[in-house]
Enzyme design. Structure first.
Site, PDB file in Angstrom:
ATOM      1  N   LYS A 129       0.254  12.158 -10.675  1.00  0.00           N
ATOM      2  CA  LYS A 129      -0.279  12.724  -9.383  1.00  0.00           C
ATOM      3  C   LYS A 129       0.266  12.159  -8.457  1.00  0.00           C
ATOM      4  O   LYS A 129       0.275  12.508  -7.236  1.00  0.00           O
ATOM      5  CB  LYS A 129      -1.795  12.595  -9.266  1.00  0.00           C
ATOM      6  CG  LYS A 129      -2.524  13.225 -10.553  1.00  0.00           C
ATOM      7  CD  LYS A 129      -3.838  12.931 -10.454  1.00  0.00           C
ATOM      8  CE  LYS A 129      -4.184  12.608 -11.943  1.00  0.00           C
ATOM      9  NZ  LYS A 129      -5.716  12.175 -12.092  1.00  0.00           N
ATOM     10  N   GLY A 130       0.938  10.855  -8.684  1.00  0.00           N
ATOM     11  CA  GLY A 130       1.476   9.844  -7.214  1.00  0.00           C
ATOM     12  C   GLY A 130       2.273  10.422  -6.424  1.00  0.00           C
ATOM     13  O   GLY A 130       2.304  10.089  -5.231  1.00  0.00           O
ATOM     14  N   GLU A 142       9.484  11.123  -7.433  1.00  0.00           N
ATOM     15  CA  GLU A 142       8.737  10.183  -7.925  1.00  0.00           C
ATOM     16  C   GLU A 142       7.918   9.318  -7.023  1.00  0.00           C
ATOM     17  O   GLU A 142       8.528   9.129  -5.852  1.00  0.00           O
ATOM     18  CB  GLU A 142       9.610   9.442  -8.933  1.00  0.00           C
ATOM     19  CG  GLU A 142       9.336   9.573 -10.379  1.00  0.00           C
ATOM     20  CD  GLU A 142       8.172   9.086 -11.239  1.00  0.00           C
ATOM     21  OE1 GLU A 142       7.076   8.859 -10.357  1.00  0.00           O
ATOM     22  OE2 GLU A 142       8.185   8.781 -12.382  1.00  0.00           O
ATOM     23  N   ASP A 143       6.932   8.704  -7.155  1.00  0.00           N
ATOM     24  CA  ASP A 143       6.137   7.956  -6.252  1.00  0.00           C
ATOM     25  C   ASP A 143       6.708   6.511  -6.249  1.00  0.00           C
ATOM     26  O   ASP A 143       7.231   5.986  -5.198  1.00  0.00           O
ATOM     27  CB  ASP A 143       4.688   7.873  -6.398  1.00  0.00           C
ATOM     28  CG  ASP A 143       4.446   7.457  -7.780  1.00  0.00           C
ATOM     29  OD1 ASP A 143       5.463   7.413  -8.843  1.00  0.00           O
ATOM     30  OD2 ASP A 143       3.012   7.012  -8.123  1.00  0.00           O
ATOM     31  N   ARG A 147      -5.519   6.678  -3.204  1.00  0.00           N
ATOM     32  CA  ARG A 147      -4.083   7.650  -2.996  1.00  0.00           C
ATOM     33  C   ARG A 147      -4.199   7.950  -1.669  1.00  0.00           C
ATOM     34  O   ARG A 147      -3.192   8.439  -1.355  1.00  0.00           O
ATOM     35  CB  ARG A 147      -4.390   8.845  -4.135  1.00  0.00           C
ATOM     36  CG  ARG A 147      -4.195   8.350  -5.640  1.00  0.00           C
ATOM     37  CD  ARG A 147      -3.899   9.739  -6.172  1.00  0.00           C
ATOM     38  NE  ARG A 147      -4.018   9.667  -7.710  1.00  0.00           N
ATOM     39  CZ  ARG A 147      -3.229   9.237  -8.527  1.00  0.00           C
ATOM     40  NH1 ARG A 147      -1.973   8.836  -8.050  1.00  0.00           N
ATOM     41  NH2 ARG A 147      -3.485   9.161  -9.862  1.00  0.00           N
ATOM     42  N   PHE A 166       1.986  -5.100  -6.952  1.00  0.00           N
ATOM     43  CA  PHE A 166       1.379  -3.815  -7.193  1.00  0.00           C
ATOM     44  C   PHE A 166       1.100  -3.292  -6.074  1.00  0.00           C
ATOM     45  O   PHE A 166       0.240  -3.686  -5.222  1.00  0.00           O
ATOM     46  CB  PHE A 166       0.137  -4.104  -8.068  1.00  0.00           C
ATOM     47  CG  PHE A 166      -0.120  -2.705  -8.827  1.00  0.00           C
ATOM     48  CD1 PHE A 166       0.393  -2.253  -9.769  1.00  0.00           C
ATOM     49  CD2 PHE A 166      -1.417  -1.995  -8.161  1.00  0.00           C
ATOM     50  CE1 PHE A 166      -0.164  -0.942 -10.265  1.00  0.00           C
ATOM     51  CE2 PHE A 166      -1.580  -0.808  -8.865  1.00  0.00           C
ATOM     52  CZ  PHE A 166      -1.165  -0.471  -9.764  1.00  0.00           C
ATOM     53  N   VAL A 167       1.239  -1.790  -5.683  1.00  0.00           N
ATOM     54  CA  VAL A 167       1.144  -1.284  -4.376  1.00  0.00           C
ATOM     55  C   VAL A 167       0.237  -0.177  -4.498  1.00  0.00           C
ATOM     56  O   VAL A 167       0.105   0.670  -5.624  1.00  0.00           O
ATOM     57  CB  VAL A 167       2.521  -0.952  -3.516  1.00  0.00           C
ATOM     58  CG1 VAL A 167       3.146  -2.282  -3.307  1.00  0.00           C
ATOM     59  CG2 VAL A 167       3.278  -0.192  -4.632  1.00  0.00           C
ATOM     60  N   ASP A 194       9.458   2.002 -11.435  1.00  0.00           N
ATOM     61  CA  ASP A 194       9.167   0.684 -11.847  1.00  0.00           C
ATOM     62  C   ASP A 194       9.935  -0.064 -13.003  1.00  0.00           C
ATOM     63  O   ASP A 194      10.963  -0.250 -12.732  1.00  0.00           O
ATOM     64  CB  ASP A 194       7.683   0.420 -12.118  1.00  0.00           C
ATOM     65  CG  ASP A 194       6.894  -0.863 -12.222  1.00  0.00           C
ATOM     66  OD1 ASP A 194       7.415  -1.819 -11.633  1.00  0.00           O
ATOM     67  OD2 ASP A 194       6.032  -0.877 -12.814  1.00  0.00           O
TER      68      ASP A 194
HETATM   69  P1  IMP Z   1       7.398   3.280 -14.825  1.00  0.00           P
HETATM   70  O1  IMP Z   1       7.476   4.020 -15.877  1.00  0.00           O
HETATM   71  O2  IMP Z   1       7.188   1.589 -15.189  1.00  0.00           O
HETATM   72  O3  IMP Z   1       8.950   3.025 -14.052  1.00  0.00           O
HETATM   73  O4  IMP Z   1       6.402   3.294 -13.864  1.00  0.00           O
HETATM   74  C1  IMP Z   1       6.495   4.629 -13.264  1.00  0.00           C
HETATM   75  C2  IMP Z   1       4.851   4.944 -13.104  1.00  0.00           C
HETATM   76  O5  IMP Z   1       4.088   3.866 -12.963  1.00  0.00           O
HETATM   77  C3  IMP Z   1       4.693   5.500 -11.629  1.00  0.00           C
HETATM   78  O6  IMP Z   1       4.986   6.854 -11.451  1.00  0.00           O
HETATM   79  C4  IMP Z   1       3.401   4.996 -10.885  1.00  0.00           C
HETATM   80  O7  IMP Z   1       2.342   5.989 -11.357  1.00  0.00           O
HETATM   81  C5  IMP Z   1       3.110   3.851 -11.806  1.00  0.00           C
HETATM   82  N1  IMP Z   1       3.307   2.649 -10.967  1.00  0.00           N
HETATM   83  C6  IMP Z   1       4.304   1.522 -11.096  1.00  0.00           C
HETATM   84  N2  IMP Z   1       4.207   0.545 -10.352  1.00  0.00           N
HETATM   85  C7  IMP Z   1       3.081   0.963  -9.700  1.00  0.00           C
HETATM   86  C8  IMP Z   1       2.555   0.118  -8.486  1.00  0.00           C
HETATM   87  O8  IMP Z   1       2.758  -0.871  -8.204  1.00  0.00           O
HETATM   88  N3  IMP Z   1       1.399   0.758  -7.924  1.00  0.00           N
HETATM   89  C9  IMP Z   1       1.085   2.116  -8.415  1.00  0.00           C
HETATM   90  N4  IMP Z   1       1.363   2.663  -9.599  1.00  0.00           N
HETATM   91  C10 IMP Z   1       2.562   2.174  -9.952  1.00  0.00           C
HETATM   92 MG    MG Z   2      -0.600   5.948 -11.202  1.00  0.00          MG
END
Ligand code: IMP
Ligand code: MG
Length: 181
Positions: free
Chosen positions: A43-44, A99-100, A165, A152-153, A103
């Site tokens: 949802k981000g 994407e939000d 959100r 973490f944001v 990470d």
């Molecule tokens: P990844 O698969 O580790 O790249 O993570 C992607 C997803 O993790 C993002 O779409 C977010 O939903 C969540 N995420 C990663 N870092 C953060 C953060 O700092 N705050 C909130 N959600 C995060």
């Molecule tokens: Mg999330």
């Protein structure tokens, strides 16, 4: 535990607006004369996508996909699966995955693999935020709003356990037991 986290502003709403406009201008230039199809990762990304698409001066359509996420906590399980698939085919379309935050890259590398199999004409990625220091998979976004440090944001679509959100700015969230992330 609700109410026990502290937070401080990392990116103000005015800065976000400015960057979203700049990214939209870049997309508009890159795809001049073409049609684009934005896919928001639920949802981000919904807030970023809705601001972004209104600044893009091209014929555009929208779809959404949902994948399993961090759940209530901060750490990824590393397991990704589709919870809600696209409504329509992307074959032959100029797809921009929105994407939000990028990470570890686990979510994105999985999604790119799934979407590539569906034969889009082009496939690019727009991420509001990028935490390059956390990457476990070698993936990058074509359009990045802000590179941020390993914090973490929350806010502007990003959550912690589905909260925050709706904040208009992006905040660093400090948790009582912090130190692992
Ligand atoms: P990844 O698969 O580790 O790249 O993570 C992607 C997803 O993790 C993002 O779409 C977010 O939903 C969540 N995420 C990663 N870092 C953060 C953060 O700092 N705050 C909130 N959600 C995060
Ligand atoms: Mg999330």
């Amino acid at each position: 535990m609700p109410g026990t986290e502290g937070r401080e502003i990392l990116i103000r709403r005015a800065e976000i607006e400015k960057r979203v406009r700049a990214v939209a201008r870049q997309i508009t230039r890159d795809f001049r004369g073409e049609r684009i199809h934005l896919i928001g990762v639920l949802k981000g990304a919904c807030i970023f996508l809705s601001d972004l698409i209104r600044e893009i001066n091209l014929e555009s359509s929208i779809d959404f996909i949902a994948v399993s996420s961090y759940g209530r906590g901060k750490e990824s399980s590393g397991q990704v699966r589709v919870l809600k698939d696209l409504d329509s085919s992307i074959a032959g379309l100029n797809v921009i995955l929105v994407e939000d935050i990028l990470d570890t890259g686990l979510t994105l590398s999985y999604l790119l693999r799934v979407l590539r199999q569906r034969r889009p004409k082009t496939l690019r990625v727009a991420a509001l935020l990028d935490k390059p220091s956390r990457r476990l998979k070698p993936v990058e976004a074509n359009y990045v709003g802000f590179k941020i440090p390993n914090e973490f944001v929350v806010g502007y679509g990003l959550d912690y356990g589905e909260r925050y959100r709706n904040l208009k700015d992006v905040y660093v969230l400090h948790l009582p037991e912090d130190g692992t992330h």
